[in-house]
Design a protein around this motif. Sequence first.
Motif, PDB file in Angstrom:
ATOM      1  N   UNK A   1       0.970  -1.116  -0.001  1.00 25.20           N
ATOM      2  CA  UNK A   1       0.141   0.006   0.127  1.00 25.20           C
ATOM      3  C   UNK A   1       1.093   1.126  -0.084  1.00 25.20           C
ATOM      4  N   UNK A   2       0.694   2.476  -0.789  1.00 21.21           N
ATOM      5  CA  UNK A   2       1.177   3.524  -0.707  1.00 21.21           C
ATOM      6  C   UNK A   2       0.290   4.734  -0.158  1.00 21.21           C
ATOM      7  N   UNK A   3       0.774   5.544   0.800  1.00 17.34           N
ATOM      8  CA  UNK A   3       0.314   6.485   1.243  1.00 17.34           C
ATOM      9  C   UNK A   3       0.970   7.768   1.305  1.00 17.34           C
TER      10      UNK A   3
ATOM     11  N   UNK B   1       5.767  10.270   2.788  1.00 16.76           N
ATOM     12  CA  UNK B   1       5.169   9.163   2.057  1.00 16.76           C
ATOM     13  C   UNK B   1       5.500   7.647   2.633  1.00 16.76           C
ATOM     14  N   UNK B   2       4.477   7.056   2.581  1.00 15.47           N
ATOM     15  CA  UNK B   2       4.578   5.755   3.611  1.00 15.47           C
ATOM     16  C   UNK B   2       4.319   4.618   2.595  1.00 15.47           C
ATOM     17  N   UNK B   3       5.117   3.456   2.537  1.00 21.69           N
ATOM     18  CA  UNK B   3       4.737   2.269   1.870  1.00 21.69           C
ATOM     19  C   UNK B   3       4.753   1.280   3.031  1.00 21.69           C
ATOM     20  N   UNK B   4       3.537   0.363   2.627  1.00 22.10           N
ATOM     21  CA  UNK B   4       3.402  -0.855   3.864  1.00 22.10           C
ATOM     22  C   UNK B   4       3.312  -2.218   2.904  1.00 22.10           C
ATOM     23  N   UNK B   5       3.905  -2.973   3.414  1.00 18.98           N
ATOM     24  CA  UNK B   5       3.690  -4.527   2.709  1.00 18.98           C
ATOM     25  C   UNK B   5       3.074  -5.341   4.084  1.00 18.98           C
ATOM     26  N   UNK B   6       2.194  -5.791   3.687  1.00 20.91           N
ATOM     27  CA  UNK B   6       1.125  -6.724   4.982  1.00 20.91           C
ATOM     28  C   UNK B   6       1.050  -8.150   4.463  1.00 20.91           C
TER      29      UNK B   6
ATOM     30  N   UNK C   1       6.446  -1.070   7.652  1.00 27.86           N
ATOM     31  CA  UNK C   1       6.104   0.132   7.320  1.00 27.86           C
ATOM     32  C   UNK C   1       7.345   0.989   7.126  1.00 27.86           C
ATOM     33  N   UNK C   2       7.369   1.618   5.969  1.00 27.18           N
ATOM     34  CA  UNK C   2       8.512   2.504   5.790  1.00 27.18           C
ATOM     35  C   UNK C   2       7.827   3.966   5.490  1.00 27.18           C
ATOM     36  N   UNK C   3       8.499   4.933   6.145  1.00 29.86           N
ATOM     37  CA  UNK C   3       8.284   6.258   6.061  1.00 29.86           C
ATOM     38  C   UNK C   3       9.323   7.059   5.444  1.00 29.86           C
ATOM     39  N   UNK C   4       8.858   7.900   4.706  1.00 27.34           N
ATOM     40  CA  UNK C   4       9.912   8.612   3.832  1.00 27.34           C
ATOM     41  C   UNK C   4       9.551  10.164   4.044  1.00 27.34           C
ATOM     42  N   UNK C   5      10.095  10.846   5.028  1.00 28.06           N
ATOM     43  CA  UNK C   5       9.527  12.299   5.154  1.00 28.06           C
ATOM     44  C   UNK C   5      10.211  13.149   4.141  1.00 28.06           C
ATOM     45  N   UNK C   6       9.619  14.515   3.667  1.00 24.03           N
ATOM     46  CA  UNK C   6      10.143  15.427   2.668  1.00 24.03           C
ATOM     47  C   UNK C   6      11.580  15.786   3.209  1.00 24.03           C
ATOM     48  N   UNK C   7      11.616  16.065   4.404  1.00 22.26           N
ATOM     49  CA  UNK C   7      12.843  16.748   4.687  1.00 22.26           C
ATOM     50  C   UNK C   7      13.580  15.908   5.870  1.00 22.26           C
ATOM     51  N   UNK C   8      13.864  14.550   5.524  1.00 26.58           N
ATOM     52  CA  UNK C   8      14.394  13.938   6.627  1.00 26.58           C
ATOM     53  C   UNK C   8      14.924  12.454   6.037  1.00 26.58           C
TER      54      UNK C   8
END
Length: 107
Positions: free
Chosen positions: A1-3, A17-22, A38-45
């Motif tokens: 899932x992409x959020x 941006x967050x990707x999730x594999x369940x 769960x992988x979170x990819x912040x814009x500035x981090x």
Amino acid sequence: MFTEFFRPSDPTTKLISETTFVIEKKVTERASLFVECVDDYPQNGSPAQLLNSGGLYRLTPNQQVDFHVALELNHNAPSYVVGVGYSVRFDELFSVKRSNAFIVPRN
């Protein structure tokens, strides 16, 4: 899932941006267990990864309660997360009623 989501109150990292594999396993007709990455990819981090697992129980076809526990997979993620949730689904909330009238074909 992409959020994609944002935090208006966070001055440094508004867009994430967050990707999730369940992987989910149905245990009974109403109960399931899951494990997700769960992988979170912040814009500035830097990215943060969590291993999340838990279960859910469907109270009705449109309602469920769930719980989960997550553990950090890298130093950017929280050490652990514990959560409990309730979800409700509103079927046909915006559906359009169609009449049973038929259309006469043109000759």
